[in-house]
Design an enzyme around this catalytic site. Structure first.
Site, PDB file in Angstrom:
ATOM      1  N   ASP A 192       0.952  -1.406   0.269  1.00  0.00           N
ATOM      2  CA  ASP A 192      -0.041   0.280   0.212  1.00  0.00           C
ATOM      3  C   ASP A 192       0.088   1.203   0.216  1.00  0.00           C
ATOM      4  O   ASP A 192       2.638   0.777   0.347  1.00  0.00           O
ATOM      5  CB  ASP A 192      -0.578  -0.203   1.335  1.00  0.00           C
ATOM      6  CG  ASP A 192      -2.183   1.145   1.725  1.00  0.00           C
ATOM      7  OD1 ASP A 192      -2.359   1.459   0.364  1.00  0.00           O
ATOM      8  OD2 ASP A 192      -2.184   1.692   2.405  1.00  0.00           O
ATOM      9  N   MET A 193       0.882   2.343  -0.703  1.00  0.00           N
ATOM     10  CA  MET A 193       1.546   3.132   0.201  1.00  0.00           C
ATOM     11  C   MET A 193       1.305   4.433   1.315  1.00  0.00           C
ATOM     12  O   MET A 193       1.531   3.999   1.534  1.00  0.00           O
ATOM     13  CB  MET A 193       0.385   4.833  -2.050  1.00  0.00           C
ATOM     14  CG  MET A 193       0.488   4.306  -2.846  1.00  0.00           C
ATOM     15  SD  MET A 193       2.193   4.658  -3.426  1.00  0.00           S
ATOM     16  CE  MET A 193       2.830   5.840  -3.701  1.00  0.00           C
ATOM     17  N   ASP A 194       0.230   4.746   1.205  1.00  0.00           N
ATOM     18  CA  ASP A 194       0.191   5.907   2.901  1.00  0.00           C
ATOM     19  C   ASP A 194       0.123   4.931   3.823  1.00  0.00           C
ATOM     20  O   ASP A 194      -1.126   4.230   4.037  1.00  0.00           O
ATOM     21  CB  ASP A 194      -1.558   6.481   2.496  1.00  0.00           C
ATOM     22  CG  ASP A 194      -1.653   7.639   1.524  1.00  0.00           C
ATOM     23  OD1 ASP A 194      -0.488   7.846   1.045  1.00  0.00           O
ATOM     24  OD2 ASP A 194      -2.914   8.090   0.592  1.00  0.00           O
ATOM     25  N   SER A 246      -2.760   0.725  -4.088  1.00  0.00           N
ATOM     26  CA  SER A 246      -3.521   1.836  -3.690  1.00  0.00           C
ATOM     27  C   SER A 246      -4.847   2.494  -3.662  1.00  0.00           C
ATOM     28  O   SER A 246      -5.626   1.567  -4.565  1.00  0.00           O
ATOM     29  CB  SER A 246      -2.277   2.940  -3.746  1.00  0.00           C
ATOM     30  OG  SER A 246      -3.392   4.045  -3.351  1.00  0.00           O
ATOM     31  N   GLY A 247      -5.374   3.471  -3.038  1.00  0.00           N
ATOM     32  CA  GLY A 247      -6.880   3.624  -2.819  1.00  0.00           C
ATOM     33  C   GLY A 247      -6.162   4.916  -3.887  1.00  0.00           C
ATOM     34  O   GLY A 247      -7.618   5.332  -4.695  1.00  0.00           O
TER      35      GLY A 247
END
Length: 72
Positions: free
Chosen positions: A9-11, A44-45
């Protein structure tokens, strides 16, 4: 067991508190993964087009954006 793919994931996972990452370190790590035949995937979103800009130095990287709705 052989690792064939790493997804992140990113964040809050890959990116630091400033929304950035150590680009020099990642370039070295990514090259090492490629030499070993391990795919690195961003999930990611965020929209895939936004992820593609962030990782423009890696056009062959798989990106999963929009919470799984987009593949790039």
């Amino acid at each position: 067991m052989t690792i064939k793919l790493i997804a992140t994931d990113m964040d809050g996972t890959f990116l630091n508190d400033h929304g950035d990452y150590d680009q020099e370190r990642f370039a070295n790590d990514y090259a090492a993964l490629q030499r070993r035949g391990i795919q690195f995937v961003i999930a990611s979103g965020h929209q895939a087009a936004e992820l593609a800009m962030t990782f423009s130095a890696y056009p062959e990287m798989w990106l999963i954006g929009g919470n799984g709705a987009e593949l790039w």
